[in-house]
Scaffold this motif. Sequence first.
Motif, PDB file in Angstrom:
ATOM      1  N   UNK A   1      38.781   1.517 -35.662  1.00 51.84           N
ATOM      2  CA  UNK A   1      38.432   1.824 -34.283  1.00 51.84           C
ATOM      3  C   UNK A   1      38.199   3.335 -34.138  1.00 51.84           C
ATOM      4  N   UNK A   2      36.948   3.734 -34.042  1.00 52.95           N
ATOM      5  CA  UNK A   2      36.672   5.158 -33.821  1.00 52.95           C
ATOM      6  C   UNK A   2      36.592   5.406 -32.323  1.00 52.95           C
TER       7      UNK A   2
ATOM      8  N   UNK B   1      50.118   2.710 -33.411  1.00 51.42           N
ATOM      9  CA  UNK B   1      51.157   3.762 -33.415  1.00 51.42           C
ATOM     10  C   UNK B   1      52.587   3.206 -33.355  1.00 51.42           C
ATOM     11  N   UNK B   2      52.736   1.954 -32.914  1.00 52.73           N
ATOM     12  CA  UNK B   2      54.090   1.418 -32.742  1.00 52.73           C
ATOM     13  C   UNK B   2      54.233   0.028 -33.354  1.00 52.73           C
TER      14      UNK B   2
ATOM     15  N   UNK C   1      44.478   8.030 -36.772  1.00 52.04           N
ATOM     16  CA  UNK C   1      43.037   8.052 -37.013  1.00 52.04           C
ATOM     17  C   UNK C   1      42.168   8.211 -35.774  1.00 52.04           C
ATOM     18  N   UNK C   2      42.765   8.298 -34.588  1.00 54.36           N
ATOM     19  CA  UNK C   2      41.949   8.498 -33.392  1.00 54.36           C
ATOM     20  C   UNK C   2      41.587   9.972 -33.246  1.00 54.36           C
ATOM     21  N   UNK C   3      40.466  10.197 -32.578  1.00 48.48           N
ATOM     22  CA  UNK C   3      40.039  11.577 -32.360  1.00 48.48           C
ATOM     23  C   UNK C   3      40.443  12.049 -30.963  1.00 48.48           C
ATOM     24  N   UNK C   4      41.209  13.114 -30.908  1.00 50.73           N
ATOM     25  CA  UNK C   4      41.559  13.659 -29.593  1.00 50.73           C
ATOM     26  C   UNK C   4      40.519  14.730 -29.279  1.00 50.73           C
ATOM     27  N   UNK C   5      39.727  14.427 -28.262  1.00 48.98           N
ATOM     28  CA  UNK C   5      38.585  15.278 -27.947  1.00 48.98           C
ATOM     29  C   UNK C   5      39.031  16.513 -27.181  1.00 48.98           C
TER      30      UNK C   5
END
Lengths: 259, 259
Positions: B1-2, B148-149, B25-29
């Motif tokens: 999941x991008x 995450x959990x 792996x998520x992008x924090x913009x």
Amino acid sequence: MSLNICFIGAGNLATHLSKNLKKSGFNILQVYSKTEKSAKELAGILNSGYTVSPEGITSDADIYFVALKDSAFDEVLPRVNLKNKILVHCSGSLPISVLEKYSNKIGVFYPLQTFSKQCEVDFLTIPVFVESGSKEVENFLVEIAKKVSGSVLVLNSEKRKYLHIAAVFACNFVNHFYMVAAEILKKEEIPFDVLKPLILETALKVQKMEPEKAQTGPAVRFDENIISAHVNEIKDFNNYAELYNSISKSIFEHHQKLK
Amino acid sequence: MSLNICFIGAGNLATHLSKNLKKSGFNILQVYSKTEKSAKELAGILNSGYTVSPEGITSDADIYFVALKDSAFDEVLPRVNLKNKILVHCSGSLPISVLEKYSNKIGVFYPLQTFSKQCEVDFLTIPVFVESGSKEVENFLVEIAKKVSGSVLVLNSEKRKYLHIAAVFACNFVNHFYMVAAEILKKEEIPFDVLKPLILETALKVQKMEPEKAQTGPAVRFDENIISAHVNEIKDFNNYAELYNSISKSIFEHHQKLK
């Protein structure tokens, strides 16, 4: 140190302390409890004798550990001849002086922990607080304490009283709030399990930082909206709204003073 | 999941959650905080952009996590255009409905833990409570939470409110009692360290047994002598005697009902 010990009392504290003394090489000669089941059970674990009558308490031990409810002292001790024996009690709240009428070699040996029979604890981590009017008895108790614990402190009765009050807040009152939380969740059919990581982290945080720096939540932010909503939600649930209010107030007042 | 994420808020919760989302792996913009220091610091950790003005909040993110103080929602959110964005808040106490006026794809993502910036926590152990009126958004949030959990639950606003009250008792109020205990010891010049094993064991016990079964101490035994002596000792110490009394009473009443 080859030493014969008698335990007067066979409750949670007596069980854990006697087991650990035995593990450290001391001989537990006998256990007294007025409840036969308790006396027999602990004697079985310790491979010791037992008695259910104060008059049956051995006169052959070198040291007697009194681990009774405070209120039972005066029921049991007048019926035992301990005049020339080392007599120590394990109570956080009682002063050493309660033993004066029973022996002339008296002391206190107070391990600070919450003991339940079914929960194993690492006794080495438990602070033991020792007291005696006699330097000789004090040294002797310190030596014994050091065999079972890595943290031995000499503390007088006056200070031990406050230590015990602090322990009531940090353990019994804390546990009561775990119970209140569990009750609130049960009513909503939410499993208590979801609170366990929070409970553990709250305890772990203060191992490393001061409690007042670890505080979070609506009360420390004085978030009146949340506080009054919460109080309203639990207003009919035992006295929990009242507790909620007085503790929030106490948190807020404390943190105002810090500013 | 991008996925591109924007964090509105840079406090304790935002810091831990955003770091763990990034690790998964998520992008924090981008990060928003009205305090430049906080925004900059967190953006530095996340390698993201930051803004200190609500109007500067990016419109390029897929999902917006609101981790503000409850009282700041209405200051910040009206100044951002989020109408077609997935907008979730991380508050235990606020209902999902507070977001209705800001977007039509709304949800809640509430990790139940006490977060302090300087304490690392294992996010995998933290229960995350998810809510949305839309099944699609709910599934989407569950999917993110599971990255995450290890413990993800769907819970509505009404029940979450009670969960939050339970957490206040089990964490904030508990921590306050650690603080009260620390204060009592400090006055007697006894190091707080001696209470740490007791605090930890008290929390560990309820990981394995129900709190009401774990209870020990003078209140559950209704030992009036100790209780009145304790109250007397702390009668001039803030409101602690009052707290001591009301909690002892609550413990006793609860355990009487169990009998």
